[in-house]
Scaffold this active site. Structure first.
Site, mmCIF file in Angstrom:
data_model
loop_
_atom_site.group_PDB
_atom_site.id
_atom_site.type_symbol
_atom_site.label_atom_id
_atom_site.label_comp_id
_atom_site.label_asym_id
_atom_site.label_seq_id
_atom_site.Cartn_x
_atom_site.Cartn_y
_atom_site.Cartn_z
ATOM 1 N N HIS A 107 5.110 -37.955 -2.638
ATOM 2 C CA HIS A 107 6.249 -37.048 -2.466
ATOM 3 C C HIS A 107 7.431 -37.446 -2.966
ATOM 4 O O HIS A 107 7.820 -38.772 -2.466
ATOM 5 C CB HIS A 107 6.191 -36.751 -0.825
ATOM 6 C CG HIS A 107 7.094 -35.636 -0.769
ATOM 7 N ND1 HIS A 107 8.363 -35.484 -0.651
ATOM 8 C CD2 HIS A 107 6.835 -34.306 -0.130
ATOM 9 C CE1 HIS A 107 9.007 -34.521 -0.182
ATOM 10 N NE2 HIS A 107 8.046 -33.525 0.174
ATOM 11 N N CYS A 110 7.404 -31.202 -5.088
ATOM 12 C CA CYS A 110 8.321 -30.392 -4.148
ATOM 13 C C CYS A 110 9.890 -29.982 -4.761
ATOM 14 O O CYS A 110 10.492 -30.889 -5.023
ATOM 15 C CB CYS A 110 8.416 -31.495 -2.786
ATOM 16 S SG CYS A 110 9.545 -31.049 -1.741
ATOM 17 N N HIS A 149 4.950 -28.131 -3.066
ATOM 18 C CA HIS A 149 5.766 -27.378 -2.238
ATOM 19 C C HIS A 149 6.569 -26.438 -2.729
ATOM 20 O O HIS A 149 7.348 -27.121 -3.707
ATOM 21 C CB HIS A 149 6.373 -28.612 -1.334
ATOM 22 C CG HIS A 149 5.940 -29.746 -0.448
ATOM 23 N ND1 HIS A 149 6.392 -30.425 -0.041
ATOM 24 C CD2 HIS A 149 4.585 -29.241 -0.262
ATOM 25 C CE1 HIS A 149 5.516 -31.282 0.679
ATOM 26 N NE2 HIS A 149 4.346 -30.602 0.436
ATOM 27 N N ASP A 193 7.390 -24.241 1.776
ATOM 28 C CA ASP A 193 8.057 -25.573 2.112
ATOM 29 C C ASP A 193 9.393 -25.032 2.965
ATOM 30 O O ASP A 193 10.148 -24.301 2.494
ATOM 31 C CB ASP A 193 8.315 -26.558 1.283
ATOM 32 C CG ASP A 193 8.709 -27.613 1.793
ATOM 33 O OD1 ASP A 193 8.422 -28.187 2.871
ATOM 34 O OD2 ASP A 193 9.373 -28.503 1.098
ATOM 35 N N HIS A 194 9.248 -25.320 4.408
ATOM 36 C CA HIS A 194 10.469 -24.993 5.086
ATOM 37 C C HIS A 194 10.685 -23.527 5.120
ATOM 38 O O HIS A 194 10.121 -22.742 4.353
ATOM 39 C CB HIS A 194 11.774 -25.749 4.765
ATOM 40 C CG HIS A 194 11.377 -27.256 4.797
ATOM 41 N ND1 HIS A 194 12.478 -28.008 4.363
ATOM 42 C CD2 HIS A 194 10.511 -27.979 5.023
ATOM 43 C CE1 HIS A 194 12.018 -29.208 4.448
ATOM 44 N NE2 HIS A 194 10.655 -29.197 4.923
ATOM 45 N N TYR A 217 10.188 -25.650 9.862
ATOM 46 C CA TYR A 217 9.097 -25.044 10.116
ATOM 47 C C TYR A 217 8.593 -24.092 11.175
ATOM 48 O O TYR A 217 7.962 -23.939 11.891
ATOM 49 C CB TYR A 217 7.946 -26.318 10.322
ATOM 50 C CG TYR A 217 7.826 -27.302 9.072
ATOM 51 C CD1 TYR A 217 6.849 -26.905 8.188
ATOM 52 C CD2 TYR A 217 8.658 -28.499 9.117
ATOM 53 C CE1 TYR A 217 6.893 -27.965 7.069
ATOM 54 C CE2 TYR A 217 8.646 -29.370 8.027
ATOM 55 C CZ TYR A 217 7.566 -29.189 6.741
ATOM 56 O OH TYR A 217 7.603 -29.780 5.947
ATOM 57 N N SER A 274 -7.894 -19.618 -42.112
ATOM 58 C CA SER A 274 -8.270 -20.938 -42.017
ATOM 59 C C SER A 274 -6.985 -21.523 -42.945
ATOM 60 O O SER A 274 -6.554 -20.659 -43.729
ATOM 61 C CB SER A 274 -9.582 -21.204 -42.492
ATOM 62 O OG SER A 274 -9.685 -22.325 -43.103
HETATM 63 C C1 DNO Z 1 9.423 -32.310 4.697
HETATM 64 C C2 DNO Z 1 8.384 -32.972 4.076
HETATM 65 C C3 DNO Z 1 8.341 -34.546 4.204
HETATM 66 C C4 DNO Z 1 6.757 -35.016 3.582
HETATM 67 C C5 DNO Z 1 6.859 -36.303 3.417
HETATM 68 C C6 DNO Z 1 5.666 -36.716 2.802
HETATM 69 O O1 DNO Z 1 9.411 -31.321 5.025
HETATM 70 O O2 DNO Z 1 8.268 -32.495 2.874
HETATM 71 O O3 DNO Z 1 8.071 -34.797 5.582
HETATM 72 O O4 DNO Z 1 5.866 -34.440 4.314
HETATM 73 O O5 DNO Z 1 7.804 -36.782 3.076
HETATM 74 O O6 DNO Z 1 5.192 -38.226 3.114
#
Ligand code: DNO
Length: 660
Positions: free
Chosen positions: A233, A271, A298, A346-347, A363, A543
């Site tokens: 990551h 990410c 992510h 993500d988030h 989350y 060709s």
């Molecule tokens: C945050 C996540 C991080 C991730 C770690 C991987 O939301 O992306 O906590 O899980 O950095 O080790």
């Protein structure tokens, strides 16, 4: 994308049932209850896996197996922790869980200064405020030399604002930085943090990199044997903080890791939000450079207010990061692999809908649902508004080396393809292979392009199945040793049978006919269908030999030159009927028809002729079948609606270069 969702196990306020109802197939989880450095026991992994399975999903990605500090520092005990790490990998593999996310950020994991930045609508997002972090660093952590790590105006503002901080504000900022973020390894007090920082006094950027590469090279062979993909990551934010080196922040960092740890399975978690945490990163460029070894994704976005201060975007698609383009690249990469990659939203914002539950920062249920829905919509739109989507394509020569790749590409872009081959069994095998990859809009057709009755039967079968034909690709053709003169030039020393005068007429006729007449007959049969239907387009296969003949292959070259000429003729003839006719001229690709000319028997060493080709190709390489995909789609689709009668070379510059 394979839709994934991070689940914090039994402590998570969001249930597996709710996750399932979000529509995801894949769960991203860990044994959060295990201490960093412990071996994860098989029974515990299995229990979690069972829980996920019982809820109708699969635990396919681990996030994270955290790396013990002693491995990062290579300090006392690190060998034992590496052994433990390896054992955890074995145990995970035994359970069939084979993608592992982790990071190599010293002491702190991801860092924010405010977990509840309020937006005008009352929902909250996570924020990284450079001024707050600077004030914490200068006045709470009191780190020596901290000032030089921040821009002068940030230091100035931190000095001005800190005296006004309430004790509540001080606590919020410290807590946000040092504890409270999910997925981090240890919650720390300021004193503990200070103590731990000391241990890094002698570990600079170079040393930390070395430690990462050593660790990875130590575990890579085992991971490879187990089929485990390691997905590091990126740092968040992606640059050094609190004087700690951070080494996985930029394109150069990632590529250096790829180079120093030369194993395909040791790759990256792409990410977008973390990489976006440095205003200088170009995430699209990074994706392209890193694509081959991206094992997990992510998606989220960030919005900058000034300098290095950003908050997480309330919309996963809009903000600093070009998510639309990244999704497009992801789809391309998945098509290339013939396999989908797990992506998680993500988030997300914390919204009213979650007010009665305690979610981990970032989350939430509602915020991530919105994010997932946005991503899903984006992917759907990209996959379904493609210009070849829904088109009925008759593809001759579809079972050859280039045909196979192009057919898969067209299917993956939503086209319906009649896979036509000389032998029904080959066409059926190809259709079955496509079905295995999830592409079911393919029809196997037996077609001899030199036999009108056979072509007409194929036409009837396609019309019966799909009711129309939008596109014809004339890829059937090829060369044959019997139509080839072994000698490049005639001299007194070469045997007469190796020259033009020894050419076997039947062989010549076969190659010439297969290519030219094999393009003509299907064009006549299928263009009539298109003309009756209001239009369509044809793509012929030319060709390099069409521009300038190549030695030995007189029959082939003459036929391909004929096709180039015929492409213009037919384009002119059919333009009023709304039928476009174009051709593609592939440069040098290793296919079954030219293998014997370009490669020695060992299939690796170039023949003298193979060497000549490379020397006349400015890009100094053979093409790969996928290089033809986008050009093909372009010429077939409405994107090229004012293009007709052209032959487009895709050749690494071969045609452009005279050889001198
Ligand atoms: C945050 C996540 C991080 C991730 C770690 C991987 O939301 O992306 O906590 O899980 O950095 O080790």
């Amino acid at each position: 994308m394979k839709q994934g969702w991070r689940w914090y196990g039994t402590n998570d306020a969001i249930s597996l049932k709710e996750i399932r109802q979000a529509g995801v197939t894949d769960v991203v989880a860990a044994l959060y209850e295990r201490k960093c450095g412990d071996v994860w026991p098989v029974e515990e992994i299995k229990a979690r896996q069972e829980a996920v399975r019982n809820a109708g999903m699969e635990w396919s990605v681990v996030e994270s197996v955290p790396v013990h500090e002693s491995i990062k520092k290579r300090s006392a005990g690190y060998k034992k922790y590496i052994e433990n790490y390896k054992q955890t990998m074995r145990n995970l593999a035994e359970c069939g869980i084979k993608t592992v996310c982790y990071n190599f950020m010293p002491i702190l994991d991801w860092t924010r200064s405010n977990l509840e930045k309020e937006l005008p609508d009352g929902s909250t997002v996570l924020e990284y405020d450079d001024v707050a972090v600077c004030a914490f660093d200068l006045f709470l952590l009191k780190r020596k030399g901290a000032e030089k790590d921040y821009p002068a105006d940030v230091v100035k503002r931190a000095k001005k604002e800190f005296p006004k901080w309430s004790s509540a504000k001080k606590k919020t900022v410290s807590d946000s930085i040092l504890l409270g973020l999910p997925g981090t390894v240890d919650d720390l007090t300021i004193e503990e943090f200070r103590e731990q920082l000391k241990a890094y006094a002698n570990i600079d950027d170079k040393k930390l990199r070395g430690n990462l590469y050593k660790f990875l090279n130590e575990i890579a062979p085992l991971c490879q044997e187990l089929g485990i993909k390691m997905a590091i990551h990126p740092d968040d934010p992606p640059r050094p903080i609190f004087g700690l080196p951070r080494i996985l922040s930029t394109e150069a960092d990632i590529l250096e890791m790829y180079e120093k740890v030369p194993y395909e399975n040791i790759g990256l978690t792409f990410c977008t939000g973390s990489l976006g945490g440095n205003p200088l990163n170009d995430e699209v460029r990074i994706f392209k450079a890193a694509a081959k070894r991206i094992h997990f994704v992510h998606f989220r976005n960030v919005v900058y207010s000034e300098g290095r201060t950003f908050n997480e975007s309330p919309c996963h698609l809009s903000g600093k990061v070009d998510i639309a383009r990244l999704m497009k690249l992801l789809i391309e990469e998945e098509n290339r692999r013939g396999e989908q990659i797990v992506v998680r939203p993500d988030h997300g914002r914390f919204m009213e809908i979650d007010k009665n539950r305690k979610c981990y920062a970032g989350y939430s249920y509602g915020g991530r649902l919105v994010g997932l829905a946005e991503l899903r919509g984006l992917e759907y739109a990209l996959k379904h508004t493609d210009d070849v989507a829904g088109k009925v394509i008759v593809f001759t020569g579809a079972t050859g080396v280039l045909g196979t790749t192009l057919v898969e590409d067209l299917l993956s872009h939503g086209a319906k393809v009649a896979i036509c081959g000389l032998k029904l069994a080959d066409a059926e095998t190809a259709v079955a292979a496509m079905a295995k990859k999830g592409y079911t809009d393919a029809l196997p057709i037996e077609m001899n392009v030199l036999d009108r009755a056979s072509v007409e039967a194929a036409r009837d079968a396609v019309l019966k199945k799909w009711g129309r034909v939008d596109v014809l690709v004339n890829a059937a053709g090829g060369n044959h040793p019997n139509g080839t003169s072994p000698a490049e030039q005639m001299t007194k020393d070469v045997k007469i049978e190796d020259t033009f005068f020894g050419l076997d007429m039947a062989g010549f006729e076969f190659v010439n006919k297969l290519n030219f007449i094999g393009t003509l007959i299907p064009s006549q049969v299928f263009c009539k269908v298109m003309a009756d239907n209001g239009g369509g387009s044809v793509l012929n296969f030319c060709s390099m030999a069409a521009y300038q003949p190549m030695t030995k292959v007189a029959a082939y070259a003459a036929a391909k030159a004929g096709i180039m000429n015929f492409t213009m003729w037919l384009a002119t003839h059919l333009a009023p009927m709304n039928i476009r006719v174009n051709a593609l001229a592939p440069g040098f690709f290793i296919t079954n028809q030219n293998r014997f000319l370009l490669l020695e028997k060992d299939e690796k060493t170039l023949t003298a002729r193979g060497n000549k080709v490379i020397n006349k190709t400015p890009m100094r390489k053979f093409g790969e079948p996928k290089d033809l995909c986008s050009a093909t789609r372009f010429l077939l689709s409405d994107e090229s609606s004012f293009v007709t009668g052209v032959t487009l070379p895709v050749d690494g510059g071969f045609v452009a270069y005279s050889g001198v």
